[in-house]
Design a protein around this motif. Structure first.
Motif, mmCIF file in Angstrom:
data_model
loop_
_atom_site.group_PDB
_atom_site.id
_atom_site.type_symbol
_atom_site.label_atom_id
_atom_site.label_comp_id
_atom_site.label_asym_id
_atom_site.label_seq_id
_atom_site.Cartn_x
_atom_site.Cartn_y
_atom_site.Cartn_z
ATOM 1 N N HIS A 235 -13.303 -32.814 12.438
ATOM 2 C CA HIS A 235 -12.808 -31.949 13.516
ATOM 3 C C HIS A 235 -11.287 -31.916 13.593
ATOM 4 N N ASP A 236 -10.660 -33.067 13.469
ATOM 5 C CA ASP A 236 -9.250 -33.175 13.814
ATOM 6 C C ASP A 236 -8.310 -33.420 12.632
ATOM 7 N N ARG B 62 -17.132 -26.239 11.584
ATOM 8 C CA ARG B 62 -17.151 -27.700 11.792
ATOM 9 C C ARG B 62 -18.091 -28.028 12.955
ATOM 10 N N PRO C 195 -23.942 -30.656 17.220
ATOM 11 C CA PRO C 195 -22.802 -31.365 17.823
ATOM 12 C C PRO C 195 -23.085 -32.837 18.128
ATOM 13 N N CYS D 93 -20.027 -30.587 13.577
ATOM 14 C CA CYS D 93 -20.200 -31.977 14.010
ATOM 15 C C CYS D 93 -18.958 -32.754 13.607
ATOM 16 N N PRO D 94 -18.835 -34.018 14.003
ATOM 17 C CA PRO D 94 -17.621 -34.778 13.681
ATOM 18 C C PRO D 94 -17.310 -34.857 12.188
ATOM 19 N N GLU D 95 -18.343 -34.985 11.340
ATOM 20 C CA GLU D 95 -18.129 -35.078 9.893
ATOM 21 C C GLU D 95 -19.144 -34.193 9.178
#
Length: 185
Positions: free
Chosen positions: A116-117, A97, A75, A99-101
């Motif tokens: 993530h989003d 998912r 994370p 981590c962010p990317e």
């Protein structure tokens, strides 16, 4: 413009070398290639303690051991690079998912970036004949992607450029070592 520093020959004392660099450059940006003989938990713990930005990639032969070892720190990673087989291991140990990317490559098939989003972005390599060994295509992709993300390009644009660079890498003949001398102009 950010600088890139490399230290050749560091593999003989990889973990000690990495920890020394992290101590000398707190809050810096690092890309960690998670493979044997690196003590992944020690390095990732030091990176998070020093508030460093970091990305990770894995090497398939060591991924079954090192992905679970890296899971507590995923994370904190800005980006994780995996191939399709490593992604299956990553998902098993850390969810879809972590981590962010997450950038997923699959040889000549399309690469994806999972965020993530947002919906995943897919970038398909051009269909071109490879003229050389594929060795280095993944490193070319990761390096190009990170360079463009450091310049604040969005993940989709960075992936498109990275896939193009990796594809181009496979269509060029390698330089001989030592490289032939060029005539001075």
């Amino acid at each position: 413009m950010p600088a890139v520093t490399t230290d050749y020959g560091a593999a003989g004392h990889l973990t000690t070398h990495a920890l020394h660099l992290i101590d000398r450059h707190p809050r810096a940006r690092f890309h960690v290639s998670c493979r044997h003989s690196l003590d992944v938990p020690a390095v990732l713990q030091a990176l998070t303690e020093h508030d460093c930005l970091f990305s990770l990639d894995f090497h398939l032969p060591s991924a079954p051991q090192l992905i679970p070892a890296a899971t507590p720190w995923l994370p904190h990673a800005a980006t994780v690079f995996v191939n399709a087989q490593e992604h299956a291991l990553l998902t098993h140990h850390a969810g879809p998912r972590p981590c962010p990317e997450t950038v997923i490559t699959d040889g000549p098939r399309p690469a994806r970036v999972l965020l993530h989003d947002r919906a995943p972005h897919v970038a398909a390599p051009a269909s071109v004949p490879a003229v050389r060994q594929i060795t280095g295509a993944g490193d070319t992709l990761a390096g190009t992607y990170l360079a463009h993300r450091t310049r604040h390009l969005p993940p989709a644009a960075a992936l498109d450029l990275a896939v193009h660079a990796a594809t181009r890498h496979t269509t060029r003949f390698p330089l001989t070592i030592p490289a032939p001398r060029r005539a001075s102009s």
